[in-house]
Write an enzyme that holds these catalytic residues in place. Structure first.
Site, mmCIF file in Angstrom:
data_model
loop_
_atom_site.group_PDB
_atom_site.id
_atom_site.type_symbol
_atom_site.label_atom_id
_atom_site.label_comp_id
_atom_site.label_asym_id
_atom_site.label_seq_id
_atom_site.Cartn_x
_atom_site.Cartn_y
_atom_site.Cartn_z
ATOM 1 N N GLU A 157 0.877 -1.180 0.000
ATOM 2 C CA GLU A 157 0.000 0.000 0.000
ATOM 3 C C GLU A 157 0.907 1.220 0.000
ATOM 4 O OE1 GLU A 157 -3.372 0.353 0.052
ATOM 5 O OE2 GLU A 157 -3.797 -1.783 -0.084
ATOM 6 N N CYS B 277 -2.023 9.593 2.405
ATOM 7 C CA CYS B 277 -1.588 9.007 1.128
ATOM 8 C C CYS B 277 -2.534 9.327 -0.025
ATOM 9 C CB CYS B 277 -1.438 7.499 1.280
ATOM 10 S SG CYS B 277 -2.940 6.716 1.877
HETATM 11 P P1 NAD Z 1 8.176 4.618 5.096
HETATM 12 O O1 NAD Z 1 8.196 3.810 3.859
HETATM 13 O O2 NAD Z 1 9.318 5.532 5.352
HETATM 14 O O3 NAD Z 1 8.083 3.687 6.396
HETATM 15 C C1 NAD Z 1 7.127 2.645 6.549
HETATM 16 C C2 NAD Z 1 7.731 1.542 7.396
HETATM 17 O O4 NAD Z 1 8.878 1.045 6.747
HETATM 18 C C3 NAD Z 1 8.131 1.967 8.816
HETATM 19 O O5 NAD Z 1 7.612 1.020 9.728
HETATM 20 C C4 NAD Z 1 9.664 1.918 8.780
HETATM 21 O O6 NAD Z 1 10.198 1.369 9.963
HETATM 22 C C5 NAD Z 1 9.993 0.989 7.633
HETATM 23 N N1 NAD Z 1 11.201 1.425 6.907
HETATM 24 C C6 NAD Z 1 11.603 2.692 6.641
HETATM 25 N N2 NAD Z 1 12.759 2.690 5.940
HETATM 26 C C7 NAD Z 1 13.110 1.398 5.765
HETATM 27 C C8 NAD Z 1 14.195 0.728 5.117
HETATM 28 N N3 NAD Z 1 15.185 1.402 4.525
HETATM 29 N N4 NAD Z 1 14.220 -0.628 5.140
HETATM 30 C C9 NAD Z 1 13.241 -1.329 5.747
HETATM 31 N N5 NAD Z 1 12.191 -0.749 6.372
HETATM 32 C C10 NAD Z 1 12.119 0.578 6.382
HETATM 33 O O7 NAD Z 1 6.785 5.388 5.060
HETATM 34 P P2 NAD Z 1 6.222 6.435 6.094
HETATM 35 O O8 NAD Z 1 7.074 7.664 6.012
HETATM 36 O O9 NAD Z 1 6.015 5.815 7.424
HETATM 37 O O10 NAD Z 1 4.775 6.740 5.488
HETATM 38 C C11 NAD Z 1 4.581 7.655 4.454
HETATM 39 C C12 NAD Z 1 4.396 6.973 3.130
HETATM 40 O O11 NAD Z 1 3.430 5.960 3.239
HETATM 41 C C13 NAD Z 1 3.874 7.903 2.049
HETATM 42 O O12 NAD Z 1 4.558 7.652 0.852
HETATM 43 C C14 NAD Z 1 2.409 7.517 1.913
HETATM 44 O O13 NAD Z 1 1.840 7.786 0.660
HETATM 45 C C15 NAD Z 1 2.453 6.061 2.208
HETATM 46 N N6 NAD Z 1 1.167 5.602 2.723
HETATM 47 C C16 NAD Z 1 0.397 4.785 1.955
HETATM 48 C C17 NAD Z 1 -0.851 4.374 2.423
HETATM 49 C C18 NAD Z 1 -1.744 3.485 1.615
HETATM 50 O O14 NAD Z 1 -2.706 2.991 2.182
HETATM 51 N N7 NAD Z 1 -1.478 3.254 0.348
HETATM 52 C C19 NAD Z 1 -1.284 4.792 3.674
HETATM 53 C C20 NAD Z 1 -0.459 5.603 4.417
HETATM 54 C C21 NAD Z 1 0.774 6.002 3.949
#
Ligand code: NAD
Length: 443
Positions: free
Chosen positions: A194, A228
């Site tokens: 997602e 998002c």
């Molecule tokens: P993110 O991708 O930075 O982090 C999400 C998760 O991934 C966290 O739990 C984090 O610990 C982990 N993570 C971060 N960097 C990592 C790495 N290098 N390796 C492994 N794991 C890692 O996202 P965010 O900043 O928490 O959320 C924002 C993003 O999420 C935006 O792009 C938004 O559009 C998207 N989002 C999508 C939905 C949806 O339903 N499609 C909903 C909410 C947010």
């Protein structure tokens, strides 16, 4: 280790979970406030009540969703009874983001449990208060071998991804989505991703501008734009722009007062890194409203930006904050050119009273989901699939689709023994070939 639970045990655990969430609703709202000043109304609407409603719906329907489903048998297998069994995948890893940190961790977990899986849940490290309350709630409602919360940062997520899972459900950025997909490919683990994207919001010359402005202000500045499916940029028919901007200014002021910094209804940016990322996108000469920033408070005002350069920094990636570029178009044909410059978005919105134009726009572009004459609200209907396409994600969930996401669908033919037609067995005579052809042509 296989850990199979019957439906009544799953249901009991979910009822316990419901009880815990209801009991601790105020603590959850407080945690969200402490994490990024999320306004209590928004926490109730988009986090606690939403999760409670999804949970109640799951408890109510779990038997129906889990039921073996009979399907019409194929004449080729006559006589038989055919059915689909929904089987839990096994061990599921759920990785959640920070922007709706309670709901986006709990809802997939609820469905994974309902479908009979063991779950490891990794909440976001950027919302530590909410992560702690999630840990407390989950450890009250479930045995650790059933659902376990593992807190931690990127290193912890990477360690979890290095293990073998039967399903991974990830919500977050496109960049990390690719890391998750690579890790999953190592063991051929199925995934739901997602993700996000640049969501266009189109306004044509027939739109009700005042109402459009009201609905866009709500959907864009909810959660301080950190949604998002928030509109990422406006595409408006040139002649409508100045009226639209006036209505937008009016609606922002009505919602958050002349000074949104003091409004209890406007959230903050999650951390300094994101604050700097967003502030670097603001080109002062292009600001037509807002633009104020205060680093100590992680505040960025609801900001309208006049944009005419599709290659500017703000038009490069998903904005994910309270900045709204407004781009004009002269002719309809320009829309395709602009929208298709970017990867397929998670959402698209079209404001128009011209039904043909609205329908054409919806059909013409590929995107996760969206609305005609509104923003964001498609998320609220559990009968609609929620998910992206292309770079905005893989798979979809909500309502029964969530249960199905976390189940392997096993197709079974139960053959009867009272008749055994000879057609399929060797020797394959000419007679058999022509009968087979006739049957296949007839099907
Ligand atoms: P993110 O991708 O930075 O982090 C999400 C998760 O991934 C966290 O739990 C984090 O610990 C982990 N993570 C971060 N960097 C990592 C790495 N290098 N390796 C492994 N794991 C890692 O996202 P965010 O900043 O928490 O959320 C924002 C993003 O999420 C935006 O792009 C938004 O559009 C998207 N989002 C999508 C939905 C949806 O339903 N499609 C909903 C909410 C947010």
């Amino acid at each position: 280790m296989s850990y199979k639970l019957n439906i009544s045990t799953r249901k009991e655990a979910l009822i316990k979970l419901l009880d815990e969430i209801i009991k601790r609703e105020n603590e959850i709202i407080q945690a969200l406030y402490e994490d990024f000043k999320k306004p209590p109304f928004e926490s109730i609407a988009t986090e606690t009540s939403y999760t409670i409603s999804e949970l109640k719906n799951t408890i109510k329907n779990i038997e129906k969703w889990a039921k073996i489903k009979n399907v019409f048998p194929s004449i080729l297998n006559f006589p038989s009874t055919d059915y689909i069994v929904k089987e839990p995948y096994g061990k599921v890893l759920i990785i959640a983001p920070w922007n709706y940190p309670f709901q986006l961790a709990m809802c997939p977990m609820i469905s994974a449990v309902a479908a009979g899986n063991q779950v490891v849940l990794k909440p976001s490290e950027l919302t530590p208060k909410t992560s702690t309350i999630i840990l407390k709630i989950v450890s009250k409602a479930f045995l650790p071998q059933h659902v376990k919360v593992i807190e931690g940062g990127v290193d912890v997520t990477q360690k979890l991804l290095a293990k073998r899972w039967d399903y991974i459900f990830f919500t977050g950025s496109v960049a990390v989505g690719k890391i998750v997909a690579k890790a999953a490919a190592e063991h051929l683990t199925p995934v739901t991703l997602e993700l996000g994207g640049k969501n266009p919001c189109i306004i044509d010359e027939t739109a009700n501008l005042k109402l459009a402005a009201k609905r866009i202000v709500w959907g864009k500045f909810l959660n301080a734009g950190q949604t998002c499916i928030a509109p990422d940029y406006i595409l408006i028919q040139e002649e409508m722009k100045s009226h639209f901007v006036d209505y937008m200014k009016d609606e922002i002021t009505k919602a958050y007062t002349e000074n949104p910094k003091d409004s209890p209804d406007f959230a903050r940016i999650i951390n300094e890194k994101n604050w700097h990322r967003l502030v670097s996108m603001i080109e002062p000469k292009k600001v037509i409203f807002g633009g104020q920033t205060v680093i100590e408070d992680l505040y960025i005002a609801p900001t309208l930006i006049e944009e005419n350069n599709l290659d500017s920094l703000i038009m490069k990636d998903e904005i994910f904050g309270p900045l709204l570029p407004i781009i004009t178009y002269k002719e309809e044909k320009e829309l395709v050119k602009i929208i298709s410059k970017y990867e397929k978005p998670l959402a698209l919105y079209v404001f128009s009273d011209d039904r043909k134009f609205a329908r054409k726009t919806i059909l013409e572009h590929s995107f996760g989901g969206g609305c005609v004459n509104d923003t964001v609200i498609h998320f609220a209907n559990k009968r609609l699939p929620f998910g992206g396409v292309g770079h905005s994600g893989i798979g979809a969930y909500h309502g029964q689709m969530s249960f199905d996401t976390f189940s392997h669908h096993k197709g079974i033919v139960k053959k009867a023994n009272w008749l055994d037609l000879n057609l399929r067995y060797a020797p394959y005579t000419n007679n058999k070939i022509s009968t087979l052809k006739k049957i296949l042509n007839w099907l």
